[in-house]
Design an enzyme around this catalytic site. Sequence first.
Site, mmCIF file in Angstrom:
data_model
loop_
_atom_site.group_PDB
_atom_site.id
_atom_site.type_symbol
_atom_site.label_atom_id
_atom_site.label_comp_id
_atom_site.label_asym_id
_atom_site.label_seq_id
_atom_site.Cartn_x
_atom_site.Cartn_y
_atom_site.Cartn_z
ATOM 1 N N PRO A 42 0.784 -1.236 0.000
ATOM 2 C CA PRO A 42 0.000 0.000 0.000
ATOM 3 C C PRO A 42 0.822 1.295 0.000
ATOM 4 O O PRO A 42 0.567 2.168 -0.818
ATOM 5 C CB PRO A 42 -0.844 -0.113 1.276
ATOM 6 N N LYS A 96 4.579 8.899 -11.355
ATOM 7 C CA LYS A 96 3.326 8.280 -10.905
ATOM 8 C C LYS A 96 2.449 9.278 -10.123
ATOM 9 O O LYS A 96 1.233 9.328 -10.320
ATOM 10 C CB LYS A 96 3.643 7.054 -10.043
ATOM 11 N N LYS A 98 -3.767 8.893 -0.336
ATOM 12 C CA LYS A 98 -2.314 8.779 -0.088
ATOM 13 C C LYS A 98 -1.529 9.404 -1.241
ATOM 14 O O LYS A 98 -0.601 10.187 -1.034
ATOM 15 C CB LYS A 98 -1.950 7.302 0.054
HETATM 16 P P1 NAD Z 1 -4.544 -3.554 -1.791
HETATM 17 O O1 NAD Z 1 -4.841 -2.906 -0.519
HETATM 18 O O2 NAD Z 1 -5.622 -4.246 -2.576
HETATM 19 O O3 NAD Z 1 -3.339 -4.614 -1.619
HETATM 20 C C1 NAD Z 1 -2.233 -4.402 -0.814
HETATM 21 C C2 NAD Z 1 -1.900 -5.755 -0.186
HETATM 22 O O4 NAD Z 1 -0.669 -5.630 0.550
HETATM 23 C C3 NAD Z 1 -2.961 -6.245 0.807
HETATM 24 O O5 NAD Z 1 -3.437 -7.512 0.388
HETATM 25 C C4 NAD Z 1 -2.222 -6.309 2.145
HETATM 26 O O6 NAD Z 1 -2.629 -7.389 2.964
HETATM 27 C C5 NAD Z 1 -0.784 -6.502 1.674
HETATM 28 N N1 NAD Z 1 0.239 -6.146 2.655
HETATM 29 C C6 NAD Z 1 0.367 -5.013 3.383
HETATM 30 N N2 NAD Z 1 1.485 -5.048 4.122
HETATM 31 C C7 NAD Z 1 2.098 -6.241 3.846
HETATM 32 C C8 NAD Z 1 3.300 -6.862 4.294
HETATM 33 N N3 NAD Z 1 4.104 -6.286 5.172
HETATM 34 N N4 NAD Z 1 3.603 -8.082 3.798
HETATM 35 C C9 NAD Z 1 2.788 -8.693 2.908
HETATM 36 N N5 NAD Z 1 1.643 -8.147 2.454
HETATM 37 C C10 NAD Z 1 1.297 -6.941 2.911
HETATM 38 O O7 NAD Z 1 -3.857 -2.410 -2.704
HETATM 39 P P2 NAD Z 1 -3.696 -2.393 -4.292
HETATM 40 O O8 NAD Z 1 -4.892 -1.725 -4.890
HETATM 41 O O9 NAD Z 1 -3.260 -3.732 -4.764
HETATM 42 O O10 NAD Z 1 -2.502 -1.326 -4.404
HETATM 43 C C11 NAD Z 1 -1.156 -1.678 -4.132
HETATM 44 C C12 NAD Z 1 -0.273 -0.498 -4.554
HETATM 45 O O11 NAD Z 1 -0.487 -0.232 -5.951
HETATM 46 C C13 NAD Z 1 -0.592 0.809 -3.815
HETATM 47 O O12 NAD Z 1 0.603 1.493 -3.587
HETATM 48 C C14 NAD Z 1 -1.489 1.560 -4.803
HETATM 49 O O13 NAD Z 1 -1.413 2.954 -4.620
HETATM 50 C C15 NAD Z 1 -0.903 1.116 -6.129
HETATM 51 N N6 NAD Z 1 -1.813 1.139 -7.282
HETATM 52 C C16 NAD Z 1 -3.091 0.657 -7.192
HETATM 53 C C17 NAD Z 1 -3.916 0.677 -8.321
HETATM 54 C C18 NAD Z 1 -5.338 0.153 -8.289
HETATM 55 O O14 NAD Z 1 -6.088 0.411 -9.253
HETATM 56 N N7 NAD Z 1 -5.753 -0.567 -7.251
HETATM 57 C C19 NAD Z 1 -3.421 1.168 -9.539
HETATM 58 C C20 NAD Z 1 -2.112 1.615 -9.597
HETATM 59 C C21 NAD Z 1 -1.309 1.589 -8.470
#
Ligand code: NAD
Length: 297
Positions: A65, A173, A248
């Site tokens: 995250p 980004k 964020k």
């Molecule tokens: P999400 O919340 O769906 O997934 C994040 C995962 O990380 C969760 O499953 C959580 O349990 C896991 N996690 C947290 N701390 C951890 C640790 N110490 N060890 C192992 N696992 C851990 O978030 P997402 O939507 O997949 O986004 C992830 C990143 O990508 C973020 O930085 C977000 O800003 C970026 N992003 C998201 C999107 C989107 O459309 N969702 C698009 C581009 C970028």
Amino acid sequence: MKIAFIGLGNMGGPMALNLHKAGHEISAFDLSQSACDKLAAEGIAIAAHANAAVQGVEVVISMLPASAHVETLFLGNGAQAGLLALLPAGALIIDCSTIAAATSRKVADAAQAQGVQFIDAPVSGGTGGAIAGTLTFMVGGDAAVLERAQPLLEKMGANIFHAGSVGAGQTAKICNNMLLGILMAGTSEAIALGVANGLDAKVLSEIMRRSSGGNWALEKYNPMPGVMETAPASKGYAGGFGTDLMLKDLGLSQENAAAVKASTPLGGLARNLYAAHSLAGHGGLDFSSIIKMVQKG
Ligand code: NAD
């Protein structure tokens, strides 16, 4: 090539799956059991913890995250050592999370001190792009390190850009996501105005999509339920890109703007809009739910 994949959420899950389908041996881990279960059902090996996931791997990919998660994972937290201590010289870290450029540089410096390579490679394209393997990667780091990572990035994405040195991917980004946050709020406002005047949201969206207001939200991610079957809006704003993640990213853009004395009035306003939306209890919904702020009822 054996790869550890840490963070199997909305984005990391489908990204890891695409690498698995391309024939790479994946050792995956997430703190969430349900995220692990989804990938285990696809035949991906799940490690008992992050330390176990990196045993014997050449490459670690993280999709977490925020900055604190990435820093703690690789550098530890004082009480516990991070993954960096377990990686052999010559290993490669590809961090795909959206985090502060300063954190990317901090982890990269620590990695370099022990002969481990690092690139920041945040993505754009949403969960649809992650599933389809058509993400856009914005990479910061040495060209030679990007060249090494390229075959893996190509399994998950369609566009790979070298933005500059470590941290430059993150800067690109947050510029992109500041624009996305603003355009989603603006698109929501325009649709809500039309609907308040009795227009059909689908018809209005199509008119604007093909006119000078056309944008990514109207093309792929309409915020109004029922307009686009595949968009989070039509699925109760579940999945997708969480409001709190957008908040964020807008926060990162404003910290960055303050640091370089840039003027980003619309970015600041957008950050406040998403903050109010989150405070109203919508932090876990997809960010396109920002339309709720301007919708009647
Ligand atoms: P999400 O919340 O769906 O997934 C994040 C995962 O990380 C969760 O499953 C959580 O349990 C896991 N996690 C947290 N701390 C951890 C640790 N110490 N060890 C192992 N696992 C851990 O978030 P997402 O939507 O997949 O986004 C992830 C990143 O990508 C973020 O930085 C977000 O800003 C970026 N992003 C998201 C999107 C989107 O459309 N969702 C698009 C581009 C970028």
